[in-house]
Enzyme design. Structure first.
Site, mmCIF file in Angstrom:
data_model
loop_
_atom_site.group_PDB
_atom_site.id
_atom_site.type_symbol
_atom_site.label_atom_id
_atom_site.label_comp_id
_atom_site.label_asym_id
_atom_site.label_seq_id
_atom_site.Cartn_x
_atom_site.Cartn_y
_atom_site.Cartn_z
ATOM 1 N N SER A 242 0.869 -1.173 0.000
ATOM 2 C CA SER A 242 0.000 0.000 0.000
ATOM 3 C C SER A 242 0.907 1.225 0.000
ATOM 4 O O SER A 242 2.124 1.105 0.071
ATOM 5 C CB SER A 242 -0.858 0.007 1.261
ATOM 6 O OG SER A 242 -0.018 0.221 2.376
ATOM 7 N N LYS A 243 0.290 2.387 -0.057
ATOM 8 C CA LYS A 243 1.077 3.623 -0.074
ATOM 9 C C LYS A 243 2.018 3.697 1.122
ATOM 10 O O LYS A 243 3.152 4.124 1.010
ATOM 11 C CB LYS A 243 0.148 4.830 -0.049
ATOM 12 C CG LYS A 243 -0.367 5.130 -1.428
ATOM 13 C CD LYS A 243 -0.678 6.591 -1.609
ATOM 14 C CE LYS A 243 -1.003 6.816 -3.074
ATOM 15 N NZ LYS A 243 -2.073 7.727 -3.291
ATOM 16 N N ARG A 244 1.495 3.272 2.265
ATOM 17 C CA ARG A 244 2.294 3.293 3.490
ATOM 18 C C ARG A 244 3.593 2.494 3.326
ATOM 19 O O ARG A 244 4.619 2.791 3.900
ATOM 20 C CB ARG A 244 1.424 2.678 4.596
ATOM 21 C CG ARG A 244 2.043 2.533 5.944
ATOM 22 C CD ARG A 244 0.938 2.156 6.932
ATOM 23 N NE ARG A 244 0.267 0.914 6.550
ATOM 24 C CZ ARG A 244 0.711 -0.292 6.881
ATOM 25 N NH1 ARG A 244 1.810 -0.425 7.576
ATOM 26 N NH2 ARG A 244 0.053 -1.368 6.507
ATOM 27 N N GLY A 246 5.235 2.034 0.442
ATOM 28 C CA GLY A 246 6.116 2.469 -0.647
ATOM 29 C C GLY A 246 5.491 2.298 -2.018
ATOM 30 O O GLY A 246 6.183 2.356 -3.021
#
Ligand code: GLU
Length: 474
Positions: A242-244, A246
């Site tokens: 996920s964005k968290r 990377g």
């Protein structure tokens, strides 16, 4: 028929070039380079609502920045819709496809019945053998593949091994919608064939599509390309990326100060290995890349590893190249630091001179730029808290005391300034650090910086003396 290798990268332009897509592109690029072949770029823009020009630009920019060049012109899938329709018509003509007049209501009923029985939805083939003369008036048909009813569909996958589907589990998929638009599944097959693709390398989220596509290839009497489905990238905790974790666009990595060569090196090791080698020049990766060394379990994204690798590439890079790389990210990083793009010739010179000291300590271009704060800072310097702590009354007195010795220096460079400071420390019976730290604070506004005598040399006499007087006077 030519036997030369053709790969393709086929992104859907519905967002930025994310890190998983960049890795897919890299693997295709490496495979093509390894075997002296070509990598083509196909933009899969058939989803007209979700495809945007902005996303296309971001993908092309991201690939260029990463150094992943493609061969020939970019191919746009939507522009080839006529050709896709033609293939569907040819399947109708050969009996490998048929018109289906099932109404939306019928399909809904089929779906509900499947759900009630707890089985996956499969079209029941109700128009497969029906005479077209029975077609209801006013219903626009779709064209469906007359898929084999029994037997197996097999994909010998370069990464997953032999993957087998029972044909009874695969229904007659739609090739052409009732509005005449080709489906994605048909478009991919026709494009891969027409582009002469010999090797497909893509994420394993497409593995089930591979069975469908294989059936279409067979129906068209075309040879299917070899397939390799690579496991998706997961976060460090093993969860889907996920964005968290990377899952950012390649442009975000650029703006975080990563070098393309370092990111390439990081990405190649994300799922592929070559013994225990971690660092690869581009030539080395091209020479070593193969499909059989791609692992079958998801690779985990590890920011710390990327940072360390980037630091390694920074230390190994030429000073002038780093200055150019910093200049290239100034549109994103410059404004908040008050630095214009392109940077002034004066700053360029200073940054180049300071680079040997800067690059020993930074892991990203952002680190370099932040440690170079002292080069661009305007007088009087804004001191951070730690620097203020180093400049108490006693320290300021010491700076005042050493000023005449510095002012009297005939030559100003790292060696002469160091000599003067050492002589002063000795005569005043203080440790070198007791004078060097306040100097650093006054000259850089920070408690850490490249070696202080290098800083003095790069800033030059006038700027240094000015910054010292600012602090002594205050
Ligand atoms: N357009 C697909 C994607 O972006 C890739 C399709 C393929 O490689 O066959 O996921």
């Amino acid at each position: 028929m030519s036997s030369s290798v053709v790969t393709r990268f086929a992104p859907s332009p519905t967002g930025y070039l994310h890190i998983g897509g960049a890795r897919t592109a890299l693997f295709n690029w490496l495979y093509a380079r390894r075997f002296g072949g070509r990598m083509l770029l196909r933009i899969e823009d058939t989803d007209r609502e979700r495809s945007t020009q902005g996303a296309i630009d971001a993908i092309l920019d991201g690939m260029r920045w990463l150094g992943l060049d493609w061969d020939g012109d970019v191919i746009y899938q939507y522009a080839r819709a006529d050709r896709h329709r033609e293939a569907a018509e040819s399947l109708l003509a050969s009996g490998h496809a048929y018109r289906c007049y099932a109404t939306p209501e019928e399909l809904t009923a089929m779906r509900e019945a499947a759900r009630a029985e707890g089985r996956p939805l499969r079209y029941d083939g109700r128009w497969r053998d029906r005479d077209p003369s029975e077609a209801p008036a006013g219903v626009k048909p779709v064209i469906r593949l007359r898929a084999p009813l029994d037997g197996e569909t097999v994909v010998e996958d370069g990464v997953q091994g032999r993957v087998v589907w029972q044909n009874k589990d695969l229904d007659d998929l739609v090739l052409l919608r009732s509005d005449g638009n080709p489906t994605y599944m048909l478009a991919v097959v026709v494009d891969d064939h027409d582009m002469g693709v010999t090797q497909v390398i893509r994420g394993d989220d497409h593995l089930t599509n591979a069975a469908r596509q294989r059936q279409i290839f067979d129906a068209l009497g075309w040879e299917a390309p070899a397939m390799a489905h690579i496991p998706l990238i997961h976060g460090a905790d093993g969860a889907k990326l996920s964005k968290r974790h990377g899952a950012l666009g390649v442009d975000a990595y650029r703006d975080l100060g990563y070098l393309p060569a370092a990111l390439r090196n990081y990405l190649v090791r994300l799922g592929w290995s070559h013994g225990d080698q971690e660092v690869f020049s581009t030539d080395e990766m091209v020479a070593a890349f193969d499909l059989k060394s791609i692992g079958r379990s998801p690779a985990r994204f590890d920011f710390a590893k990327l940072e360390n690798l980037n630091g390694l590439y920074i230390r190994g890079a030429a000073d002038a190249d780093l200055v150019a790389a910093i200049d290239a990210v100034l549109p994103a990083l410059g404004p908040e630091r008050g630095i214009a793009h392109p940077m002034s010739p004066d700053l360029r010179d200073k940054l180049t001179a300071a680079m040997p000291g800067l690059k020993e300590r930074g892991k990203t271009l952002v680190d370099l730029l932040d440690s170079a704060y002292y080069l661009t800072a305007a007088r009087p310097l804004a001191l951070d808290e730690k620097a203020r702590g180093l400049l108490g009354p006693e320290a300021r007195e010491r700076l005042a005391a050493i000023l005449p010795a510095l002012e009297a220096l005939p030559d100003w460079n790292a060696a002469t300034t160091e000599g003067a400071v050492r002589a002063f420390a000795e005569s005043a019976s203080v440790k070198l650090g007791q004078i060097a730290q306040p100097l650093r604070a006054a000259l850089t506004g920070r408690a850490t910086s490249p070696p202080v005598f290098d800083v003095m040399a790069v800033l030059g006499r006038d700027e240094c003396l000015g910054r010292l007087r600012d602090q002594i006077g205050g």
